[in-house]
Design a protein around this motif. Structure first.
Motif, PDB file in Angstrom:
ATOM      1  N   ILE A   1      28.618 -19.388 104.939  1.00 56.38           N
ATOM      2  CA  ILE A   1      29.913 -20.089 104.929  1.00 56.38           C
ATOM      3  C   ILE A   1      30.907 -19.335 105.807  1.00 56.38           C
ATOM      4  N   PHE A   2      30.878 -18.023 105.733  1.00 58.97           N
ATOM      5  CA  PHE A   2      31.723 -17.161 106.572  1.00 58.97           C
ATOM      6  C   PHE A   2      31.455 -17.438 108.051  1.00 58.97           C
ATOM      7  N   PHE A   3      30.172 -17.520 108.430  1.00 57.51           N
ATOM      8  CA  PHE A   3      29.825 -17.828 109.816  1.00 57.51           C
ATOM      9  C   PHE A   3      30.392 -19.185 110.224  1.00 57.51           C
ATOM     10  N   GLY A   4      30.265 -20.171 109.337  1.00 55.31           N
ATOM     11  CA  GLY A   4      30.751 -21.516 109.657  1.00 55.31           C
ATOM     12  C   GLY A   4      32.246 -21.565 109.893  1.00 55.31           C
ATOM     13  N   ILE A   5      32.998 -20.827 109.073  1.00 55.37           N
ATOM     14  CA  ILE A   5      34.465 -20.831 109.199  1.00 55.37           C
ATOM     15  C   ILE A   5      34.886 -20.278 110.561  1.00 55.37           C
ATOM     16  N   PHE A   6      34.307 -19.147 110.949  1.00 51.97           N
ATOM     17  CA  PHE A   6      34.714 -18.523 112.205  1.00 51.97           C
ATOM     18  C   PHE A   6      34.089 -19.215 113.418  1.00 51.97           C
TER      19      PHE A   6
ATOM     20  N   ALA B   1      31.359 -23.861 122.595  1.00 52.18           N
ATOM     21  CA  ALA B   1      32.449 -22.921 122.307  1.00 52.18           C
ATOM     22  C   ALA B   1      32.710 -22.018 123.505  1.00 52.18           C
ATOM     23  N   ASN B   2      31.642 -21.550 124.144  1.00 47.68           N
ATOM     24  CA  ASN B   2      31.806 -20.694 125.322  1.00 47.68           C
ATOM     25  C   ASN B   2      32.484 -21.446 126.462  1.00 47.68           C
ATOM     26  N   GLU B   3      32.128 -22.706 126.652  1.00 37.96           N
ATOM     27  CA  GLU B   3      32.746 -23.498 127.724  1.00 37.96           C
ATOM     28  C   GLU B   3      34.227 -23.739 127.434  1.00 37.96           C
TER      29      GLU B   3
ATOM     30  N   ALA C   1      32.481 -16.741 119.285  1.00 35.50           N
ATOM     31  CA  ALA C   1      31.085 -16.721 119.735  1.00 35.50           C
ATOM     32  C   ALA C   1      30.244 -15.773 118.897  1.00 35.50           C
ATOM     33  N   TRP C   2      30.817 -14.644 118.460  1.00 33.88           N
ATOM     34  CA  TRP C   2      30.053 -13.670 117.672  1.00 33.88           C
ATOM     35  C   TRP C   2      29.521 -14.293 116.398  1.00 33.88           C
TER      36      TRP C   2
ATOM     37  N   PHE D   1      28.684 -17.533 115.927  1.00 36.01           N
ATOM     38  CA  PHE D   1      27.529 -18.345 116.303  1.00 36.01           C
ATOM     39  C   PHE D   1      26.305 -17.457 116.537  1.00 36.01           C
ATOM     40  N   ILE D   2      26.497 -16.386 117.315  1.00 39.96           N
ATOM     41  CA  ILE D   2      25.365 -15.540 117.716  1.00 39.96           C
ATOM     42  C   ILE D   2      24.749 -14.845 116.507  1.00 39.96           C
ATOM     43  N   THR D   3      25.596 -14.264 115.644  1.00 39.15           N
ATOM     44  CA  THR D   3      25.077 -13.574 114.464  1.00 39.15           C
ATOM     45  C   THR D   3      24.340 -14.541 113.547  1.00 39.15           C
ATOM     46  N   GLY D   4      24.930 -15.730 113.351  1.00 37.21           N
ATOM     47  CA  GLY D   4      24.277 -16.743 112.523  1.00 37.21           C
ATOM     48  C   GLY D   4      22.954 -17.196 113.109  1.00 37.21           C
ATOM     49  N   LEU D   5      22.913 -17.347 114.435  1.00 35.83           N
ATOM     50  CA  LEU D   5      21.670 -17.740 115.100  1.00 35.83           C
ATOM     51  C   LEU D   5      20.576 -16.698 114.898  1.00 35.83           C
ATOM     52  N   VAL D   6      20.936 -15.431 115.054  1.00 33.52           N
ATOM     53  CA  VAL D   6      19.950 -14.361 114.901  1.00 33.52           C
ATOM     54  C   VAL D   6      19.395 -14.335 113.474  1.00 33.52           C
TER      55      VAL D   6
END
Length: 239
Positions: A161-166, A220-222, A172-173, A175-180
């Protein structure tokens, strides 16, 4: 004798006197706008810069006028920052990718509730980590083990949920942390598919979720790149 100019800044202070060449440099830097109050040495009265034909500001855009607490009008010499161009399609793609973290967290929580109450089904998108915790708690067969398992699952769910909020805030961090973490979780689910008979559809759904989250990261990066470029091209005023 060459005329000189004095400028009234937004801070209420006077700058100058300076000659015409220096004044044009300030104009090119965005420090002078058409409504900036200017006192020319041969006029003896304050006038907006646009009224002086030699400054060539008559057709330029007008900056807003603000009124100070004392009631005096203060003309801002700053050029307003342009808002970065919006892209509804990218915004939608970014938020859609971020929302997958909420789906993962919610369905994992439901899976845990089902496991606690002895249900016989699981949602495909649920976390393999939650499944491992639930199986460990079941093997322990104790109330303490069940409670500890529930607490650990709540921590894992809260993390996503924390990842989703940010991620929704375009970090980007997140998204990346959640992806990993979800990629590692997909490996865990694949292991369970061989060992505990977990459906391979769960692995396929994990792959689809990873793809959607990655698209959200790309969007998000774009969007961040466009905003950075817009800020970089905005003049910086030093009055």
């Amino acid at each position: 004798m060459e005329s000189t100019y004095t400028i009234l800044g937004a801070d209420g202070l006077q700058y100058g006197p300076i000659n015409l060449n220096q004044l044009k440099i300030w104009i090119s830097e965005g420090r002078i706008t058409p409504t900036t109050q200017v006192l020319r040495s041969d006029v003896n009265a304050w006038h907006p810069a646009a009224q002086y034909t030699e400054l060539e500001l008559a057709g330029a855009a007008i900056s807003p006028v603000f009124v100070s607490n004392s009631g005096a009008s203060v003309i801002t010499p700053a050029i307003a920052s342009a808002a970065p161009p919006s892209n509804p399609a990218l915004e939608k793609q970014m938020k859609s990718g971020a929302d997958w973290f909420f789906w993962i967290a919610g369905l994992s929580l439901i899976n845990t509730g089902v496991a606690v109450f002895g249900g016989g089904f699981r949602f495909f998108l649920g976390l393999g980590m939650s499944l491992a915790i639930d199986e460990t708690a079941k093997v322990s067969g104790s109330t303490v083990g069940t409670v500890v398992g529930l607490i650990l699952n709540l921590i894992v769910v809260g993390l996503f949920i924390f990842f989703g909020i940010f991620a929704r805030k375009r970090h980007a961090w997140s998204f990346i942390t959640g992806l990993v973490l979800y990629s590692l979780d997909s490996v865990l689910v694949l292991m369970f598919a061989f060992r505990f008979g977990v459906s391979f559809l769960a692995v396929a759904f994990h792959g689809y979720a990873l793809f959607c989250i990655f698209r959200g990261l790309k969007a998000a990066n774009e969007l961040n790149a466009v905003e950075t470029q817009a800020n970089a091209t905005t003049p910086h005023v030093r009055f």
